[in-house]
Structures are given as structure tokens and as C-alpha cells.
Design a protein around this motif. Structure first.
Motif, PDB file in Angstrom:
ATOM      1  N   PRO A  40       0.823  -1.209   0.000  1.00 35.32           N
ATOM      2  CA  PRO A  40       0.000   0.000   0.000  1.00 35.32           C
ATOM      3  C   PRO A  40       0.856   1.257   0.000  1.00 35.32           C
ATOM      4  CG  PRO A  40       0.300  -0.733   2.263  1.00 35.32           C
ATOM      5  CD  PRO A  40       1.179  -1.606   1.399  1.00 35.32           C
ATOM      6  N   ARG A  41       1.925   1.254  -0.805  1.00 30.96           N
ATOM      7  CA  ARG A  41       2.874   2.349  -0.785  1.00 30.96           C
ATOM      8  C   ARG A  41       2.363   3.564  -1.547  1.00 30.96           C
ATOM      9  NH1 ARG A  41       7.982   1.930   0.648  1.00 30.96           N
ATOM     10  NH2 ARG A  41       7.518   4.118   1.067  1.00 30.96           N
ATOM     11  N   SER A  42       3.271   4.478  -1.825  1.00 33.21           N
ATOM     12  CA  SER A  42       2.999   5.714  -2.558  1.00 33.21           C
ATOM     13  C   SER A  42       4.231   6.004  -3.408  1.00 33.21           C
ATOM     14  CB  SER A  42       2.746   6.865  -1.579  1.00 33.21           C
ATOM     15  OG  SER A  42       3.961   7.221  -0.912  1.00 33.21           O
ATOM     16  N   TRP A  43       4.285   7.203  -3.992  1.00 36.28           N
ATOM     17  CA  TRP A  43       5.465   7.603  -4.760  1.00 36.28           C
ATOM     18  C   TRP A  43       6.733   7.493  -3.926  1.00 36.28           C
ATOM     19  CZ3 TRP A  43       9.189  11.278  -3.889  1.00 36.28           C
ATOM     20  CH2 TRP A  43       8.965  12.123  -2.787  1.00 36.28           C
ATOM     21  N   ASP A  44       6.576   7.572  -2.572  1.00 39.31           N
ATOM     22  CA  ASP A  44       7.723   7.564  -1.667  1.00 39.31           C
ATOM     23  C   ASP A  44       8.572   6.307  -1.817  1.00 39.31           C
ATOM     24  OD1 ASP A  44       9.082   8.597   0.948  1.00 39.31           O
ATOM     25  OD2 ASP A  44       8.513   6.523   1.414  1.00 39.31           O
ATOM     26  N   GLU A  45       7.974   5.220  -2.315  1.00 34.19           N
ATOM     27  CA  GLU A  45       8.769   4.011  -2.524  1.00 34.19           C
ATOM     28  C   GLU A  45       9.942   4.282  -3.468  1.00 34.19           C
ATOM     29  OE1 GLU A  45       7.806  -0.581  -2.733  1.00 34.19           O
ATOM     30  OE2 GLU A  45       6.774   0.510  -4.340  1.00 34.19           O
ATOM     31  N   ALA A  59      12.010  11.187 -14.760  1.00 35.38           N
ATOM     32  CA  ALA A  59      11.522  10.133 -13.882  1.00 35.38           C
ATOM     33  C   ALA A  59      10.313  10.636 -13.108  1.00 35.38           C
ATOM     34  CB  ALA A  59      12.615   9.694 -12.922  1.00 35.38           C
ATOM     35  N   ILE A  60       9.191   9.920 -13.226  1.00 30.19           N
ATOM     36  CA  ILE A  60       7.920  10.343 -12.641  1.00 30.19           C
ATOM     37  C   ILE A  60       7.381   9.213 -11.778  1.00 30.19           C
ATOM     38  CG2 ILE A  60       5.572  11.121 -13.118  1.00 30.19           C
ATOM     39  CD1 ILE A  60       6.623  11.934 -15.952  1.00 30.19           C
ATOM     40  N   ALA A  61       7.306   9.438 -10.476  1.00 29.15           N
ATOM     41  CA  ALA A  61       6.734   8.456  -9.556  1.00 29.15           C
ATOM     42  C   ALA A  61       5.338   8.927  -9.171  1.00 29.15           C
ATOM     43  CB  ALA A  61       7.615   8.306  -8.319  1.00 29.15           C
ATOM     44  N   MET A  62       4.323   8.169  -9.548  1.00 27.01           N
ATOM     45  CA  MET A  62       2.939   8.566  -9.295  1.00 27.01           C
ATOM     46  C   MET A  62       2.353   7.782  -8.125  1.00 27.01           C
ATOM     47  SD  MET A  62       0.816   6.705 -12.398  1.00 27.01           S
ATOM     48  CE  MET A  62      -0.755   6.673 -11.529  1.00 27.01           C
ATOM     49  N   ASP A  63       1.365   8.392  -7.481  1.00 27.50           N
ATOM     50  CA  ASP A  63       0.548   7.677  -6.512  1.00 27.50           C
ATOM     51  C   ASP A  63      -0.595   7.012  -7.273  1.00 27.50           C
ATOM     52  OD1 ASP A  63       2.067   8.589  -4.387  1.00 27.50           O
ATOM     53  OD2 ASP A  63       0.674  10.183  -3.821  1.00 27.50           O
ATOM     54  N   ARG A 180       8.397   3.578   6.644  1.00 27.84           N
ATOM     55  CA  ARG A 180       7.856   4.222   5.441  1.00 27.84           C
ATOM     56  C   ARG A 180       6.624   3.475   4.934  1.00 27.84           C
ATOM     57  NH1 ARG A 180      13.161   5.175   1.776  1.00 27.84           N
ATOM     58  NH2 ARG A 180      11.577   5.677   0.191  1.00 27.84           N
ATOM     59  N   LEU A 181       6.677   2.160   4.967  1.00 28.94           N
ATOM     60  CA  LEU A 181       5.517   1.381   4.535  1.00 28.94           C
ATOM     61  C   LEU A 181       4.326   1.606   5.461  1.00 28.94           C
ATOM     62  CD1 LEU A 181       5.193  -2.100   3.102  1.00 28.94           C
ATOM     63  CD2 LEU A 181       3.950  -1.630   5.203  1.00 28.94           C
ATOM     64  N   VAL A 182       4.566   1.565   6.772  1.00 26.96           N
ATOM     65  CA  VAL A 182       3.467   1.747   7.728  1.00 26.96           C
ATOM     66  C   VAL A 182       2.846   3.132   7.573  1.00 26.96           C
ATOM     67  CG1 VAL A 182       2.926   1.955  10.190  1.00 26.96           C
ATOM     68  CG2 VAL A 182       4.297   0.023   9.372  1.00 26.96           C
ATOM     69  N   ARG A 183       3.670   4.140   7.359  1.00 27.31           N
ATOM     70  CA  ARG A 183       3.134   5.490   7.162  1.00 27.31           C
ATOM     71  C   ARG A 183       2.199   5.537   5.959  1.00 27.31           C
ATOM     72  NH1 ARG A 183       7.663   8.199   6.599  1.00 27.31           N
ATOM     73  NH2 ARG A 183       7.620   8.272   4.327  1.00 27.31           N
ATOM     74  N   ASP A 184       2.622   4.935   4.854  1.00 27.71           N
ATOM     75  CA  ASP A 184       1.761   4.907   3.676  1.00 27.71           C
ATOM     76  C   ASP A 184       0.492   4.099   3.941  1.00 27.71           C
ATOM     77  OD1 ASP A 184       3.278   6.514   2.009  1.00 27.71           O
ATOM     78  OD2 ASP A 184       4.354   4.845   1.083  1.00 27.71           O
ATOM     79  N   ALA A 185       0.645   2.954   4.616  1.00 26.94           N
ATOM     80  CA  ALA A 185      -0.507   2.080   4.865  1.00 26.94           C
ATOM     81  C   ALA A 185      -1.552   2.767   5.738  1.00 26.94           C
ATOM     82  CB  ALA A 185      -0.046   0.787   5.521  1.00 26.94           C
ATOM     83  N   LEU A 186      -1.114   3.568   6.692  1.00 29.89           N
ATOM     84  CA  LEU A 186      -2.063   4.249   7.567  1.00 29.89           C
ATOM     85  C   LEU A 186      -2.957   5.215   6.797  1.00 29.89           C
ATOM     86  CD1 LEU A 186       0.133   4.968  10.719  1.00 29.89           C
ATOM     87  CD2 LEU A 186      -1.760   3.347  10.505  1.00 29.89           C
TER      88      LEU A 186
END
Length: 271
Positions: A40-45, A59-63, A180-186
Motif C-alpha cells: 500500500p505504498r505511494s510515490w515515496d517508494e 523520472a515520474i513516480a505517481m501515486d 515508510r511502509l506503515v506510514r503509507d498504509a495508515l
């Protein structure tokens, strides 16, 4: 004309799509490389990958729709819905022959996008992608417990449960990756598991043969979830190449961004 930015300093933006706005971060200029994250990540990965690619590519990282700061459609999540978002982002940003790069769920989304729009996609990189066919769908439905589903508790114990569910797949010396994963998952806690369910409903065996783009299938050597499927992917996509990233597993993108970006560069330089 694409905006200019320093490779080490991501720009953030939003694109309008049929399902609502999509948030993205980008570095650099040149051929567009669209980066799609796992559930359940975001662009932050891709936070540490962006500057490594930004001196040569846009380079484009999208949510993905439903995750991060992108719009959350009310309809059930599906790989087809997520691919709508990718295509709409490409149209909104006027991306010419982008390279699509996906990790786990993002790889399945990239595959569907390339199958649906073969004339658009210049190349495809599938990282840690499971091969989802009838046998896998049956096995998952019968035997696999939820990956990221937790029930919120007043004492916050669900945070520990979320951490514990993922800890076996993450290097113990890098708790920052799990943070980082937990932050995105929340941010998507009520629907975090839907991304995994979407993957396991997808009829990949009907779609993978439609891929025409040059393809690299990547996987971390420690990714026991997806590594066994690498030969199936190579066999299903004519001319596809494969590479294994040593010393990393499910979190390959943010655990070893140097290896990940190097494999990407090496592949794209051969096209």
C-alpha cells in the motif's frame, strides 16, 4: 515541453483524470520513465530512485489511484482502474512513448497498461511481479491470509500488527523501510488490502500475451513471494529479459535503489 528541475530535487504536481486527481513527483528531463509502486505504498517508494534516474530521464513516480495523495475512487479497486489512472496521467502530461516501471502491484498495473496501449509504451520493467493465473488465484483464495488488513484498535495494537505482518519480508537492520511502509498504509488503512485483492482477481494469462514492448523482468533474490514466477513471465513475453538483484527482496526499490536504478539504466541503454 517538460518542466526542468534539478535531478536531486523532486517536483510535485497533480494531474486531472477521469477518476479524480493523481499526485506525482518527478525529477529531470528526457524520455519519461513512469514509476508505479506496490500496495500500500505511494510515490515515496521511489524517493531514492528518482534522483538516480533524473540526470538522464524524466523520472515520474505517481501515486496509484486510491493511494498516497491521489484521489480515492468509490468503486472497487481493480488493476483495470489503476491502469486507467496511468493512461490518464500520461495523457495529461503529454508523455511521448514512456517507459513503464512497476514493482509488485505496480508491475501488474504496468503490464495491463502496456497490454491495453501497445503503441504508447516504449519499454516495460516488471519488478517482483507475481504470475497471476487460475492456479495462483485458487491457491491465494484458499490458503493466503491477508497481507495488510488490520482492524483498528483503541490501544493502537493494530499498528504493531501491521508492522509484524510485513517484518518477515524486510531487512531487520533497516526499520526505516518498514516505517515508510506503515506510514503509507495508515493513509489507506480501510482499503489497504484491496490492492492485493485486485492483483489476485486479475486474469494475467489473458493479457500478458498482448505485451509488445521490450520487457525486463526484475526480482530480488530474497523475494520468495515472486522469484519463483520469473521464468513464467520470461516465457510468456517474447524477447523478455530477466535480472535478479542480490541481497534484497520484497522492498528492493527502497532497500537497494542503487541496484534497482542501475539495472533500469543498463536495460534502457540497450534499446
Amino acid at each position: 515541453m517538460p518542466p526542468t528541475s534539478r535531478p536531486h530535487s523532486p517536483r510535485h504536481g497533480y494531474a486531472d483524470t477521469r477518476h479524480g486527481q493523481i499526485h506525482y513527483a518527478e525529477c529531470g528531463s528526457g524520455r519519461p520513465v513512469v514509476l508505479l509502486h506496490q500496495t500500500p505504498r505511494s510515490w515515496d517508494e521511489y524517493r531514492d530512485v528518482l534522483p538516480l534516474l533524473g540526470d538522464e530521464f524524466r523520472a515520474i513516480a505517481m501515486d496509484t489511484l486510491g493511494f498516497g495523495a491521489s484521489a480515492r475512487p468509490e468503486q472497487p479497486f481493480s488493476i483495470e482502474l489503476f491502469a486507467d489512472g496511468v493512461l490518464d496521467l500520461c495523457a495529461a502530461l503529454a508523455l511521448d512513448e514512456p517507459v513503464l516501471v512497476g514493482h509488485h502491484t505496480g508491475a501488474v498495473v504496468a503490464l495491463e497498461t502496456a497490454a491495453r496501449a501497445p503503441d504508447l509504451v516504449h519499454a516495460l520493467v516488471l519488478s517482483g511481479m507475481p504470475y497471476v493465473d487460475a492456479a495462483r488465484r485458487k491457491a491465494v483464495a484458499e490458503d493466503r491470509p491477508p497481507i495488510d488488513h488490520v482492524i483498528p484498535a483503541a490501544d493502537g495494537s493494530h499498528l504493531r500488527a501491521l508492522w509484524a505482518n510485513r517484518a518477515p519480508y524486510y531487512p531487520p537492520e533497516r526499520p526505516d523501510l518498514l516505517e515508510r511502509l506503515v506510514r503509507d498504509a495508515l493513509g489507506v488503512l480501510d482499503r489497504a488490502e484491496e490492492g492485493h485483492l485486485a492483483v489476485n482477481r486479475y486474469r494475467m494469462e489473458d493479457r500478458i500475451g498482448l505485451v509488445k514492448a521490450p520487457t525486463l523482468a526484475l526480482c530480488g533474490a530474497l523475494d520468495t513471494f515472486s522469484l519463483p514466477d520469473l521464468p513464467k513471465i520470461i516465457e510468456a513475453i517474447p524477447g523478455a529479459r530477466s535480472a535478479v538483484l542480490p541481497g534484497t527482496g520484497v522492498p528492493a526499490v527502497d532497500h537497494r535503489p542503487d541496484l534497482f536504478a542501475a539495472q533500469l539504466r543498463a536495460f534502457l541503454q540497450t534499446l
